[in-house]
Motif scaffolding. Structure first.
Motif, PDB file in Angstrom:
ATOM      1  N   ASN A  74      -8.195  -3.241   1.292  1.00 15.61           N
ATOM      2  CA  ASN A  74      -7.118  -3.262   0.310  1.00 15.61           C
ATOM      3  C   ASN A  74      -6.624  -1.857  -0.017  1.00 15.61           C
ATOM      4  O   ASN A  74      -7.270  -0.866   0.321  1.00 15.61           O
ATOM      5  CB  ASN A  74      -7.585  -3.939  -0.985  1.00 15.61           C
ATOM      6  CG  ASN A  74      -7.803  -5.426  -0.796  1.00 15.61           C
ATOM      7  OD1 ASN A  74      -7.492  -5.988   0.251  1.00 15.61           O
ATOM      8  ND2 ASN A  74      -8.338  -6.062  -1.811  1.00 15.61           N
ATOM      9  N   GLU A 110      -2.174  -5.440  -3.910  1.00 17.78           N
ATOM     10  CA  GLU A 110      -3.158  -4.511  -3.337  1.00 17.78           C
ATOM     11  C   GLU A 110      -3.319  -4.717  -1.827  1.00 17.78           C
ATOM     12  O   GLU A 110      -4.381  -4.480  -1.272  1.00 17.78           O
ATOM     13  CB  GLU A 110      -4.515  -4.642  -4.047  1.00 17.78           C
ATOM     14  CG  GLU A 110      -4.464  -4.255  -5.521  1.00 17.78           C
ATOM     15  CD  GLU A 110      -5.845  -4.244  -6.171  1.00 17.78           C
ATOM     16  OE1 GLU A 110      -6.761  -4.909  -5.639  1.00 17.78           O
ATOM     17  OE2 GLU A 110      -6.001  -3.571  -7.207  1.00 17.78           O
ATOM     18  N   HIS A 111      -2.256  -5.168  -1.204  1.00 18.88           N
ATOM     19  CA  HIS A 111      -2.314  -5.444   0.224  1.00 18.88           C
ATOM     20  C   HIS A 111      -0.879  -5.503   0.766  1.00 18.88           C
ATOM     21  O   HIS A 111      -0.046  -6.241   0.240  1.00 18.88           O
ATOM     22  CB  HIS A 111      -3.014  -6.787   0.472  1.00 18.88           C
ATOM     23  CG  HIS A 111      -3.591  -6.916   1.844  1.00 18.88           C
ATOM     24  ND1 HIS A 111      -2.811  -7.181   2.941  1.00 18.88           N
ATOM     25  CD2 HIS A 111      -4.866  -6.819   2.295  1.00 18.88           C
ATOM     26  CE1 HIS A 111      -3.586  -7.253   4.004  1.00 18.88           C
ATOM     27  NE2 HIS A 111      -4.837  -7.035   3.646  1.00 18.88           N
ATOM     28  N   GLN A 126      -5.443   0.646  -3.216  1.00 14.66           N
ATOM     29  CA  GLN A 126      -5.645   0.815  -4.648  1.00 14.66           C
ATOM     30  C   GLN A 126      -4.767   1.957  -5.127  1.00 14.66           C
ATOM     31  O   GLN A 126      -4.619   2.979  -4.449  1.00 14.66           O
ATOM     32  CB  GLN A 126      -7.117   1.108  -4.946  1.00 14.66           C
ATOM     33  CG  GLN A 126      -7.457   1.121  -6.431  1.00 14.66           C
ATOM     34  CD  GLN A 126      -8.949   1.334  -6.644  1.00 14.66           C
ATOM     35  OE1 GLN A 126      -9.529   2.318  -6.185  1.00 14.66           O
ATOM     36  NE2 GLN A 126      -9.575   0.402  -7.330  1.00 14.66           N
ATOM     37  N   PHE A 156      -1.041   5.394  -3.244  1.00 14.44           N
ATOM     38  CA  PHE A 156      -2.128   4.478  -2.933  1.00 14.44           C
ATOM     39  C   PHE A 156      -3.240   5.204  -2.194  1.00 14.44           C
ATOM     40  O   PHE A 156      -3.026   6.215  -1.545  1.00 14.44           O
ATOM     41  CB  PHE A 156      -1.627   3.316  -2.057  1.00 14.44           C
ATOM     42  CG  PHE A 156      -0.643   2.407  -2.737  1.00 14.44           C
ATOM     43  CD1 PHE A 156      -1.068   1.387  -3.580  1.00 14.44           C
ATOM     44  CD2 PHE A 156       0.719   2.568  -2.523  1.00 14.44           C
ATOM     45  CE1 PHE A 156      -0.160   0.553  -4.200  1.00 14.44           C
ATOM     46  CE2 PHE A 156       1.640   1.736  -3.131  1.00 14.44           C
ATOM     47  CZ  PHE A 156       1.198   0.723  -3.979  1.00 14.44           C
TER      48      PHE A 156
END
Length: 316
Positions: A62, A24-25, A64, A56
């Protein structure tokens, strides 16, 4: 989706996409992939362009997955897993003694049986690697069906389970275990009904040994009174030794691991046993190295010699 996207999506884009979805990064994904952050961002952008969707969305610092991104990720993870397995199978086909065996088993087999089997197998095939997964019966069945493992020891052996096949490796007797100072502790054997007034220490619901003990008590004419429910044989054995109740455990769960031990007494009526089987997916051929291990196990438990159900290591 744009025309031709199905042909222009690259493996590297899928690999980067899955890693970003997991972390998530982008920065963390790039660090694990050992590439520049800009390279990861560029591949994800190109993938979204080719698919014509946003995979995303930003959530604070972050990333998602979008709903369609979640759907896509689930499919891609399956594809990547199949691809990794295909590459592994090629290497195993070229040299079965260099592969990896993925095997599941319940906790009670990890005390003595699994270490004994693996130690003997490794003497013959020292370069084979193992990946182990412990779990309860439903989890092990699911792991086999989902290809998380190639083989799994389960107890009891499933009577009917779609897409699964296997062999009963051995049938094992269950013994009554009692506190050392119990009036019946010195007996050679007892009837289970003699324990009807005792408080039982049982495995929690979901563990395969629990229904075996429960049904044996019902067959003996009583419903067991539960003092405690546990998840490990060491805990159950220790609590019985401390005088907190009685229980039934299979022989391979009675190998001593600490000084405080319960008394062990054979049950003459009813005879309480459990079957232990080795299962695998019915609609797939086992990887070469897993087939080598399965053949070893069939011989180890005496099935290849027509001796019927196997015996524990060390038994006559």
């Amino acid at each position: 989706m744009q025309n031709g996207a199905r042909n222009s999506v690259e493996l590297r884009q899928l690999q980067y996409f899955v890693k970003v979805a997991q972390k998530e990064h982008v920065t963390q994904a790039a660090e694990e992939l050992h590439v520049a952050q800009s390279a990861v961002s560029r591949q994800i952008h190109q993938l979204e362009e080719e698919l014509g969707i946003n995979l995303f969305m930003q959530k604070g610092r972050n990333l998602q997955l979008t709903p369609v991104g979640q759907l896509f990720c689930k499919r891609v993870e399956g594809i990547m897993k199949d691809l990794d397995r295909a590459v592994a199978e090629i290497h195993e086909f070229l040299d079965p003694e260099q592969g990896e065996i993925r095997i599941g088993f319940p906790h009670s087999l990890g005390i003595h049986l699994i270490p004994s089997i693996v130690a003997e197998f490794k003497q013959r095939y020292p370069n084979v690697r193992f990946r182990f997964k412990q779990g309860m019966y439903p989890t092990l069945i699911r792991d086999v069906l989902s290809a998380e493992v190639d083989l799994a020891f389960v107890s009891p052996f499933p009577d009917r389970e779609d897409h699964i096949q296997g062999d009963v490796m051995l049938t094992e007797e269950l013994f009554a275990i009692l506190p050392p100072n119990h009036p019946l502790a010195g007996e050679e054997e007892i009837k289970l009904e003699q324990l009807k007034e005792e408080r039982f220490i049982l495995f929690s619901k979901g563990y395969s040994l629990r229904p075996i003990v429960w049904h044996a008590c019902l067959e003996a004419g009583f419903t067991p009174k539960i003092a405690f429910e546990g998840e490990e044989t060491d805990t159950i054995r220790g609590l019985v030794a401390a005088g907190m109740g009685v229980s039934l455990l299979p022989e391979m769960a009675l190998f001593q691991t600490n000084p405080l031990q319960p008394a062990r007494v054979r049950i003459s009526e009813p005879k309480v046993t459990r079957s232990i089987g080795l299962i695998h997916r019915a609609d797939e051929k086992l990887p070469p190295v897993a087939q080598v291990f399965r053949s070893f196990l069939l011989n180890y438990f005496g099935l290849c010699q027509g001796q019927g159900e196997g015996k524990l290591p060390g038994q006559a």
